[in-house]
Design a protein around this motif. Sequence first.
Motif, PDB file in Angstrom:
ATOM      1  N   UNK A 120       0.828  -1.208   0.000  1.00  0.00           N
ATOM      2  CA  UNK A 120       0.000   0.000   0.000  1.00  0.00           C
ATOM      3  C   UNK A 120       0.861   1.257   0.000  1.00  0.00           C
ATOM      4  N   UNK A 121       1.937   1.259   0.756  1.00  0.00           N
ATOM      5  CA  UNK A 121       2.830   2.414   0.746  1.00  0.00           C
ATOM      6  C   UNK A 121       3.354   2.687  -0.661  1.00  0.00           C
ATOM      7  N   UNK A 134       3.355   5.956  -3.305  1.00  0.00           N
ATOM      8  CA  UNK A 134       4.654   6.194  -3.918  1.00  0.00           C
ATOM      9  C   UNK A 134       5.800   6.254  -2.936  1.00  0.00           C
ATOM     10  N   UNK A 135       5.702   5.453  -1.857  1.00  0.00           N
ATOM     11  CA  UNK A 135       6.732   5.422  -0.830  1.00  0.00           C
ATOM     12  C   UNK A 135       7.412   4.056  -0.838  1.00  0.00           C
ATOM     13  N   UNK A 177       8.835 -13.251  15.161  1.00  0.00           N
ATOM     14  CA  UNK A 177       7.871 -12.153  15.257  1.00  0.00           C
ATOM     15  C   UNK A 177       8.388 -10.928  14.521  1.00  0.00           C
ATOM     16  N   UNK A 178       9.649 -10.588  14.744  1.00  0.00           N
ATOM     17  CA  UNK A 178      10.224  -9.431  14.058  1.00  0.00           C
ATOM     18  C   UNK A 178      10.219  -9.618  12.548  1.00  0.00           C
ATOM     19  N   UNK A 179      10.567 -10.810  12.089  1.00  0.00           N
ATOM     20  CA  UNK A 179      10.615 -11.071  10.644  1.00  0.00           C
ATOM     21  C   UNK A 179       9.247 -10.895   9.988  1.00  0.00           C
ATOM     22  N   UNK A 180       8.193 -11.067  10.757  1.00  0.00           N
ATOM     23  CA  UNK A 180       6.839 -10.927  10.223  1.00  0.00           C
ATOM     24  C   UNK A 180       6.309  -9.500  10.316  1.00  0.00           C
ATOM     25  N   UNK A 181       6.964  -8.632  11.097  1.00  0.00           N
ATOM     26  CA  UNK A 181       6.388  -7.323  11.392  1.00  0.00           C
ATOM     27  C   UNK A 181       7.189  -6.124  10.903  1.00  0.00           C
ATOM     28  N   UNK A 182       8.474  -6.274  10.614  1.00  0.00           N
ATOM     29  CA  UNK A 182       9.317  -5.090  10.387  1.00  0.00           C
ATOM     30  C   UNK A 182       9.151  -4.488   8.997  1.00  0.00           C
ATOM     31  N   UNK A 183       9.231  -3.158   8.972  1.00  0.00           N
ATOM     32  CA  UNK A 183       9.289  -2.381   7.731  1.00  0.00           C
ATOM     33  C   UNK A 183      10.288  -1.254   7.956  1.00  0.00           C
ATOM     34  N   UNK A 184      11.242  -1.117   7.053  1.00  0.00           N
ATOM     35  CA  UNK A 184      12.204  -0.017   7.141  1.00  0.00           C
ATOM     36  C   UNK A 184      11.800   1.089   6.179  1.00  0.00           C
ATOM     37  N   UNK A 201       5.225  10.369   6.457  1.00  0.00           N
ATOM     38  CA  UNK A 201       4.363  10.354   7.642  1.00  0.00           C
ATOM     39  C   UNK A 201       2.899  10.237   7.242  1.00  0.00           C
ATOM     40  N   UNK A 202       2.471  11.059   6.290  1.00  0.00           N
ATOM     41  CA  UNK A 202       1.074  11.036   5.846  1.00  0.00           C
ATOM     42  C   UNK A 202       0.695   9.663   5.304  1.00  0.00           C
ATOM     43  N   UNK A 203       1.588   9.074   4.531  1.00  0.00           N
ATOM     44  CA  UNK A 203       1.314   7.766   3.932  1.00  0.00           C
ATOM     45  C   UNK A 203       1.229   6.667   4.993  1.00  0.00           C
ATOM     46  N   UNK A 204       2.216   6.621   5.877  1.00  0.00           N
ATOM     47  CA  UNK A 204       2.218   5.571   6.910  1.00  0.00           C
ATOM     48  C   UNK A 204       0.986   5.685   7.803  1.00  0.00           C
ATOM     49  N   UNK A 205       0.667   6.915   8.211  1.00  0.00           N
ATOM     50  CA  UNK A 205      -0.503   7.101   9.082  1.00  0.00           C
ATOM     51  C   UNK A 205      -1.793   6.718   8.387  1.00  0.00           C
ATOM     52  N   UNK A 206      -1.874   7.014   7.089  1.00  0.00           N
ATOM     53  CA  UNK A 206      -3.093   6.680   6.332  1.00  0.00           C
ATOM     54  C   UNK A 206      -3.224   5.160   6.192  1.00  0.00           C
TER      55      UNK A 206
END
Length: 366
Positions: free
Chosen positions: A295-296, A301-302, A332-339, A355-360
């Motif tokens: 989605x990002x 476009x992120x 757990x980390x391998x399933x959840x992390x995004x850099x 920020x706007x994209x992640x929050x949305x």
Amino acid sequence: MSTEFIPAAHPIIGEDEVDAVSRVIRSGMVAQGPETAAFEQEFSEQMVGGAHCVAVNSGTSALHTGLLAAGVGPGDEVIVPSFTFAATGNSVALTGATPVFADIEDDYFCLDPASVEAAITDKTVGIMPVHLYGHPANMDALGKIAEKHGLKLFEDAAQAHGATWGGRPVGTFGAFGAFSFYPTKNMTAGEGGMITTGDGELARLAAMIRNQGMEKRYANEVVGLNNRMTDINAAIGRVQLAKVGEWTRQRQENAAFLTENLEGVVAPKVAPEATHVYHQYTIRVSADRDGFVAALKDEHGIGSGVYYPIPNHRLPSLAPYAPGLELPHTEKAAAEVISLPVYPSLTREQLERIVTAVNAVAKAGA
């Protein structure tokens, strides 16, 4: 507001680096030579408090050569995190030793000292923490465990140029440290690595091993490798070394902006003893991480990265060393992390878009 795609990483290579490379090429001395020696000296002075430095052709070579110089070999075990790039475990396996995988701490993504201690056997000779994403591992606790059991510490500092623990630079705690200069690291040499050590004999051995096992030409003393850094790479590294301090400050400012403004995700935490240099700014999402990444990119476009989706102890190449092993915090980390993007050339407008994209996306998935 611009909708231009914001990539996950963006190496900064400018005219200063181009000029440095041109200077070396015109000199006719492009193999390991005076530029490499100068880079070693400058890295020593600026990054590791005057420790010995040995430049090599990659971060993986720095790990592998350092382990060989430290005497690690068949029959030995070295405890490593599973939640890291495969080079950490690979470097141990390439010596003929066995990588033994331990779990991480939830908060900081680095080796959990309790898991390390539980993994020690009579074959264990060392512990190799990774200062992941630019956050140092708990060197106080790991140092005490190493001392208690008579083990060596080897630092994988590939992502942590300039990071500190308790005010002390990473790469100065163990028998040796290993840094990487891959293009997306906080500073680059185009490609390359650096071994750092307070042990003059280990430095001498590492320098021989990288150069076919010889200190004096054609008088090979040990079986070695061709892991030399070229003067072309060293010239780039010297230019970048002069800039990495300011770039690190900008990464930290960018990270602070993200942490202050992101909502609906878990922002990275920083231990009180740590100086984080934010090679990566890594958040956690509790559900549908891959959908969040898509989605990002597709809706906003992120760019982003997942480091790392498959723990080392689950990789086909390294899983044979860890049959039946369960590492719950790693999984757990391998399933959840995004850099998220955090590099120093980001503009305030781009940071606001992130920020706007992640929050949305977080709100849409709530």
